[in-house]
Design an enzyme around this catalytic site. Structure first.
Site, PDB file in Angstrom:
ATOM      1  N   ARG A  81      -5.169  -9.885   3.444  1.00 44.16           N
ATOM      2  CA  ARG A  81      -5.345  -9.836   1.983  1.00 44.16           C
ATOM      3  C   ARG A  81      -4.015  -9.414   1.359  1.00 44.16           C
ATOM      4  NH1 ARG A  81      -6.846  -5.961  -1.909  1.00 44.16           N
ATOM      5  NH2 ARG A  81      -8.126  -6.823  -3.593  1.00 44.16           N
ATOM      6  N   LYS A 127       0.821  -1.210   0.000  1.00 39.46           N
ATOM      7  CA  LYS A 127       0.000   0.000   0.000  1.00 39.46           C
ATOM      8  C   LYS A 127       0.857   1.264   0.000  1.00 39.46           C
ATOM      9  CE  LYS A 127      -4.391  -1.334   0.095  1.00 39.46           C
ATOM     10  NZ  LYS A 127      -5.277  -1.243   1.257  1.00 39.46           N
TER      11      LYS A 127
END
Length: 302
Positions: A271, A237
């Protein structure tokens, strides 16, 4: 997951069995969700699994590397070319049916915020509706209830699907995360979703700047203390990239550090893009926590 503590916002619940499809995951058992994007313009390695044969190879690889869930998405999170519900269904539903036929034992998740796509995915065999956009379409919970599917309840603040945050501010970001995710979880229960199949997600980077994502990671134990299973989607991210000042292709070490912290704080589902490395991290943390034995222990014993 009913322990008499109630289901309303703020209720503290005992950690229970997480039920997804035919699987029951006990507390302390980390669950890996491998990402398979059916898009030509995905965030990580764009277009890698756009071709269906490449996507199926990816499914087989993530299962072999230790994924418990395959998460299939047809729309990128970032702004870009419009993808309507019909196109999203075209990208995902038939592929979900193919995965279900090839791998009847795996949990299948669809990453969508639309009830139309959720319905088509469940009809094709999906077990979990991964709503990354925080209840934007409230009818998605009704679909989950109708098909007996699980539902992810994510925090996005006031963010709209496929938009980027701009100068977002919270008096207390974790308080906002808890308020939104617990409200969505309570609404899902009232819609008829099995409480044992509901998951909450702080949604790192969604409606948040890097400081916010770092803070919710640091304070993740406040989410796991609610008793709802917590999903974290940390993989490569932007908050990792900005914190370490590294490009996308160099974010794995930072991702794994955030993964270890989240696992220590009790997150249940991870995830990820890099399944093998993530599986080793969460299993090691589980062993340190005392939730699983070593796979092999002979040192000083043989």
């Amino acid at each position: 997951m009913t322990d008499g503590a109630g289901t309303g916002p703020g209720a503290v619940r005992a950690q229970g069995v997480l039920r997804l499809g035919a699987h029951a995951f006990p507390p302390g058992r980390p669950v890996i969700m491998g990402i398979v994007n059916r898009t030509p313009d995905s965030f990580f390695r764009p277009g890698l699994t756009w071709d269906e044969s490449a996507a199926m190879e990816r499914v087989q690889a993530v299962i072999a590397e230790g994924a418990d869930i395959v998460d299939i998405g047809g729309v990128p999170a970032a702004p870009g070319a419009q993808v309507d519900a019909a196109e999203e269904i075209r990208r995902t539903a038939g592929f979900i049916a193919a995965v279900r036929a090839a791998h009847p034992e795996v949990v299948i998740s669809v990453d969508t915020w639309r009830h139309e796509t959720g319905r088509a995915a469940c009809e094709a065999g999906a077990d979990l509706l991964n709503d990354s956009w925080g209840g934007h379409d409230p009818r998605l919970a009704e679909v989950a209830a109708e098909f007996g599917a699980g539902l992810v309840c994510a925090h996005v603040g006031r963010q709209q699907p496929r938009t980027r945050p701009f100068r977002v501010w919270y008096p207390d970001v974790m308080a906002d995360v808890l308020a939104q995710t617990l409200r969505l979880a309570d609404a899902a229960v009232r819609a008829g979703v099995d409480p044992a199949s509901i998951v909450i997600d702080p949604a790192h980077d969604f409606g948040k700047n890097t400081w916010h994502s770092l803070e919710v990671t640091r304070r993740l134990a406040e989410m796991t203390a609610t008793g709802w299973p917590v999903l974290v989607s940390l993989s490569n991210k932007d908050f990792v990239g900005e914190t370490l000042d590294v490009p996308l292709e160099e974010r794995l070490p930072g991702t794994l550090a955030a993964t270890a912290v989240s696992a220590w704080h009790g997150a249940r589902i991870f995830r990820v893009h890099q399944v093998r490395e993530s599986r080793q991290v969460v299993d090691m943390v589980a062993a340190i926590r005392g939730d699983r034995p070593p796979a092999r222990a002979v040192r000083g014993l043989a």
